[in-house]
Design a protein around this motif. Structure first.
Motif, PDB file in Angstrom:
ATOM      1  N   ASP A 172       0.829  -1.209   0.000  1.00 46.33           N
ATOM      2  CA  ASP A 172       0.000   0.000   0.000  1.00 46.33           C
ATOM      3  C   ASP A 172       0.864   1.260   0.000  1.00 46.33           C
ATOM      4  OD1 ASP A 172      -2.273  -1.554   0.068  1.00 46.33           O
ATOM      5  OD2 ASP A 172      -2.576  -1.348   2.238  1.00 46.33           O
ATOM      6  N   ALA A 173       2.003   1.184   0.667  1.00 46.31           N
ATOM      7  CA  ALA A 173       2.858   2.370   0.817  1.00 46.31           C
ATOM      8  C   ALA A 173       3.641   2.705  -0.448  1.00 46.31           C
ATOM      9  CB  ALA A 173       3.832   2.162   1.991  1.00 46.31           C
ATOM     10  N   VAL A 174       3.928   1.699  -1.270  1.00 45.54           N
ATOM     11  CA  VAL A 174       4.809   1.946  -2.425  1.00 45.54           C
ATOM     12  C   VAL A 174       4.101   1.794  -3.772  1.00 45.54           C
ATOM     13  CG1 VAL A 174       6.838   1.195  -1.117  1.00 45.54           C
ATOM     14  CG2 VAL A 174       5.685  -0.443  -2.638  1.00 45.54           C
ATOM     15  N   ALA A 175       2.814   1.422  -3.769  1.00 48.66           N
ATOM     16  CA  ALA A 175       2.157   1.056  -5.040  1.00 48.66           C
ATOM     17  C   ALA A 175       2.124   2.200  -6.041  1.00 48.66           C
ATOM     18  CB  ALA A 175       0.742   0.542  -4.771  1.00 48.66           C
TER      19      ALA A 175
ATOM     20  N   GLY B 291      13.099  -2.951   5.384  1.00 53.54           N
ATOM     21  CA  GLY B 291      13.701  -2.853   6.715  1.00 53.54           C
ATOM     22  C   GLY B 291      14.066  -1.430   7.109  1.00 53.54           C
ATOM     23  N   ALA B 292      13.610  -0.433   6.329  1.00 49.58           N
ATOM     24  CA  ALA B 292      13.975   0.961   6.633  1.00 49.58           C
ATOM     25  C   ALA B 292      13.455   1.400   8.007  1.00 49.58           C
ATOM     26  CB  ALA B 292      13.441   1.891   5.531  1.00 49.58           C
ATOM     27  N   TRP B 293      12.342   0.810   8.454  1.00 47.11           N
ATOM     28  CA  TRP B 293      11.757   1.168   9.752  1.00 47.11           C
ATOM     29  C   TRP B 293      12.729   0.964  10.911  1.00 47.11           C
ATOM     30  CZ3 TRP B 293      11.580  -2.648  13.457  1.00 47.11           C
ATOM     31  CH2 TRP B 293      11.721  -3.972  12.994  1.00 47.11           C
ATOM     32  N   ARG B 294      13.711   0.089  10.720  1.00 46.12           N
ATOM     33  CA  ARG B 294      14.619  -0.216  11.843  1.00 46.12           C
ATOM     34  C   ARG B 294      15.485   0.967  12.246  1.00 46.12           C
ATOM     35  NH1 ARG B 294      17.310  -5.735   9.793  1.00 46.12           N
ATOM     36  NH2 ARG B 294      17.642  -4.364   7.996  1.00 46.12           N
ATOM     37  N   ASP B 295      15.623   1.938  11.339  1.00 40.91           N
ATOM     38  CA  ASP B 295      16.418   3.128  11.665  1.00 40.91           C
ATOM     39  C   ASP B 295      15.550   4.308  12.082  1.00 40.91           C
ATOM     40  OD1 ASP B 295      18.806   1.819  11.008  1.00 40.91           O
ATOM     41  OD2 ASP B 295      18.516   2.263   8.873  1.00 40.91           O
ATOM     42  N   ASP B 296      14.252   4.092  12.269  1.00 42.91           N
ATOM     43  CA  ASP B 296      13.362   5.214  12.569  1.00 42.91           C
ATOM     44  C   ASP B 296      13.290   5.432  14.074  1.00 42.91           C
ATOM     45  OD1 ASP B 296      11.203   6.960  11.079  1.00 42.91           O
ATOM     46  OD2 ASP B 296      10.338   6.326  13.012  1.00 42.91           O
TER      47      ASP B 296
ATOM     48  N   LEU C  52       3.105  -1.019  11.950  1.00 45.01           N
ATOM     49  CA  LEU C  52       2.895  -1.109  10.496  1.00 45.01           C
ATOM     50  C   LEU C  52       2.838   0.279   9.858  1.00 45.01           C
ATOM     51  CD1 LEU C  52       0.402  -4.103  10.193  1.00 45.01           C
ATOM     52  CD2 LEU C  52       2.818  -4.045   9.543  1.00 45.01           C
ATOM     53  N   ASP C  53       2.309   1.265  10.612  1.00 44.04           N
ATOM     54  CA  ASP C  53       2.326   2.634  10.081  1.00 44.04           C
ATOM     55  C   ASP C  53       3.762   3.120   9.895  1.00 44.04           C
ATOM     56  OD1 ASP C  53      -0.415   2.745  10.070  1.00 44.04           O
ATOM     57  OD2 ASP C  53      -0.577   3.858  11.969  1.00 44.04           O
ATOM     58  N   ILE C  54       4.603   2.795  10.858  1.00 44.41           N
ATOM     59  CA  ILE C  54       6.016   3.220  10.762  1.00 44.41           C
ATOM     60  C   ILE C  54       6.709   2.478   9.614  1.00 44.41           C
ATOM     61  CG2 ILE C  54       8.230   3.283  11.977  1.00 44.41           C
ATOM     62  CD1 ILE C  54       6.580   3.539  14.610  1.00 44.41           C
ATOM     63  N   VAL C  55       6.448   1.179   9.526  1.00 42.61           N
ATOM     64  CA  VAL C  55       6.985   0.383   8.409  1.00 42.61           C
ATOM     65  C   VAL C  55       6.618   1.032   7.078  1.00 42.61           C
ATOM     66  CG1 VAL C  55       6.638  -1.801   7.127  1.00 42.61           C
ATOM     67  CG2 VAL C  55       7.062  -1.847   9.608  1.00 42.61           C
ATOM     68  N   ALA C  56       5.328   1.381   6.943  1.00 44.74           N
ATOM     69  CA  ALA C  56       4.831   1.921   5.676  1.00 44.74           C
ATOM     70  C   ALA C  56       5.477   3.279   5.366  1.00 44.74           C
ATOM     71  CB  ALA C  56       3.313   2.058   5.743  1.00 44.74           C
ATOM     72  N   ARG C  57       5.518   4.152   6.345  1.00 41.62           N
ATOM     73  CA  ARG C  57       6.083   5.492   6.135  1.00 41.62           C
ATOM     74  C   ARG C  57       7.555   5.393   5.730  1.00 41.62           C
ATOM     75  NH1 ARG C  57       8.573   8.141   9.919  1.00 41.62           N
ATOM     76  NH2 ARG C  57       7.419   7.252  11.694  1.00 41.62           N
TER      77      ARG C  57
ATOM     78  N   ALA D 150       9.149   2.741   4.459  1.00 44.21           N
ATOM     79  CA  ALA D 150       9.312   2.064   3.171  1.00 44.21           C
ATOM     80  C   ALA D 150       9.016   3.030   2.031  1.00 44.21           C
ATOM     81  CB  ALA D 150       8.382   0.848   3.092  1.00 44.21           C
ATOM     82  N   ARG D 151       7.974   3.835   2.207  1.00 47.74           N
ATOM     83  CA  ARG D 151       7.623   4.808   1.154  1.00 47.74           C
ATOM     84  C   ARG D 151       8.771   5.794   0.931  1.00 47.74           C
ATOM     85  NH1 ARG D 151       3.267   6.563  -1.570  1.00 47.74           N
ATOM     86  NH2 ARG D 151       3.207   8.774  -2.140  1.00 47.74           N
TER      87      ARG D 151
END
Lengths: 316, 316
Positions: free
Chosen positions: A66-69, A275-280, A293-298, A300-301
């Motif tokens: 959903d975040a990258v489509a 895996g970008a969320w791991r540095d947030d 999942l919101d953090i993952v999505a933000r 990743a986008r």
């Protein structure tokens, strides 16, 4: 390869997101969220941990998709990550492929299959079956060339019949790949160069309106010089380029894999995006699954946009 | 490889039955028998044909397994035949593996996986996971060497930890295999000979009490001379020999793959055993599913005994 190239042109983005979840790449609150639901869903309690993990992977993937489509043209789920769970994981794989297609994405199943002819014909049903329909929801798949044309032709024929694509391993991104792929042959060529020539031949009868065959090649971002040479050697072969990001590839190392029009290749990143969320800094294991999942999505986008912009800046 | 060798010694039979069902190899009454049950079992009616086929394959396999379990030491399901159905087929594959193990058979999963290191580590969970348990029920698996040691080592390590085995493709049985495997290298060796040497090295630290490594090799019955040379070249590597029967291999063509004690190889037959019912005069498409499975079982048992006796007569 026309469908993929059209999608790349529309997104103005030759990148593909690797959907390769592992227990380290999915936030702990998401991994923990499906225990109860899974326990209720299975007949045998011993299957609950696998079912819960499969549910977590699927929800994680949906958040990424959903975040990258609207940023990327394609996703590439690596089936190994799902087989690691067992059959429940395979279900999560096909559900992920189907969901990604529903969101308008091209799905490249990274399955690296390959076998003798009669068996390859069975594997080629990844592209669908007249009676059973399309169980896998893949637009393209990866294959291994070690068995020669018998192992590739059934995939090429099935792809031609279903508007699909096939990508054969030629020069992989991993450190030990040179042990076999760079062996020097009696005629002076390297093995991977010979494989490249075979792949060009095997795909020569299936060149689309963009000038690329439906039989593409896998060429790792970690081999920039060889990639440039292969680009010249196989002008009608589209490249899937893994190895950007976590494996060390950059826009500079993949530049030579593209043609003069900035087309001819799609670059994969997996860990760098999912895996970008791991540095947030806003993430901790104490947040709930929905927030995670919101953090993952933000993240990743943002990572997908950064990768897109990185590649755009390098292309003509 | 000790578990497999012990089983071969106990059965006095170095043969393995390929459980490779297709719609042509399963009798029509069996294929038709599960339509109603499948329709009741699925949520979505469009999935009923795949579910029915998966049920038919599993029942067919059970009939074969019951018929040969006291004749042969091992079975080799080819996962491609099950993936052809989609995820429902993968369930039938794991159920088949589990049932065969329950009947005391060694299960060699013919999956020919291979990928970069981190991905190979995920595939290696075919040998089980500390938390999720053993989802696949395979004692051994086949792998593809094109990616070099990164793609093999994770399987070898996982096999060592779980008393499993790995068989790497070296010289496959199919006609086009020479296109790549017989390429002549600059040092005069053929590519498959170099791969054989690498496979020997990669398995050298894991030699069991029978003198064979847990990392075996796939060497096709269709290459008798090369098989004999490979037997001498890799004395601690056990061979899986496909290609007997339908592909043209005979006891004479596989003889050289065995060591001086008549050990060191296991010969696969698929169609010759599971499809033996097709030549039986008592079969017609008008029999019911139960009768059809009885014929399948009787013919498979006889074909398995004939193959055993054929191999025994050739061995010392």
């Amino acid at each position: 390869m026309d469908k993929l190239i059209d999608a790349i042109e529309q997104a103005q983005n030759p990148s593909i997101v690797g959907l390769d979840p592992t227990e380290a790449l999915v936030p702990a609150p998401v991994l923990a969220a499906y225990t109860e639901e899974a326990t209720n869903a299975v007949d045998d309690e011993s299957q609950a941990p696998a079912a819960a993990l499969a549910m977590a992977y699927f929800q994680f993937n949906c958040a990424i998709i959903d975040a990258v489509a609207d940023i990327v043209p394609a996703v590439k789920p690596q089936i190994a990550m799902y087989e690691a769970i067992g059959p429940a994981g395979v279900d999560a794989y096909t559900m992920t492929c189907e969901y990604a297609q529903q969101q308008g994405l091209y799905v490249l199943g990274d399955i690296k299959r390959g076998d003798i002819g009669s068996t390859a014909a069975a594997y080629a049903k990844h592209f669908g079956d007249d009676c059973l329909g399309d169980a896998w929801h893949e637009n393209g798949i990866t294959v291994n060339p070690y068995l020669g044309s018998d192992g590739i032709t059934p995939f090429v024929e099935a792809a031609a019949a279903s508007d699909g694509d096939v990508f054969a391993l030629v020069r992989t991104s991993n450190p030990s790949s040179a042990q076999i792929q760079e062996l020097e042959l009696a005629d002076g060529a390297k093995l991977y160069e010979h494989v490249a020539d075979l792949v060009s031949q095997w795909g020569a009868d299936h060149i689309g309106r963009h000038g690329y065959s439906l039989l593409g090649a896998v060429v790792g971002a970690t081999h920039p010089q060889q990639g440039s040479e292969l680009r010249a050697r196989m002008p009608h072969t589209f490249f899937l380029v893994p190895g950007y990001g976590a494996q060390g590839g950059t826009a500079a190392t993949v530049r030579g894999m593209f043609d003069a029009d900035g087309m001819g290749a799609i670059v994969n990143s997996s860990r760098g995006i999912i895996g970008a969320w791991r540095d947030d800094p806003s993430y901790s294991d104490d947040v709930n699954a929905s927030t995670a999942l919101d953090i993952v999505a933000r993240c990743a986008r943002q990572a997908a946009m950064d990768m897109r912009d990185d590649l755009r800046a390098m292309l003509p």
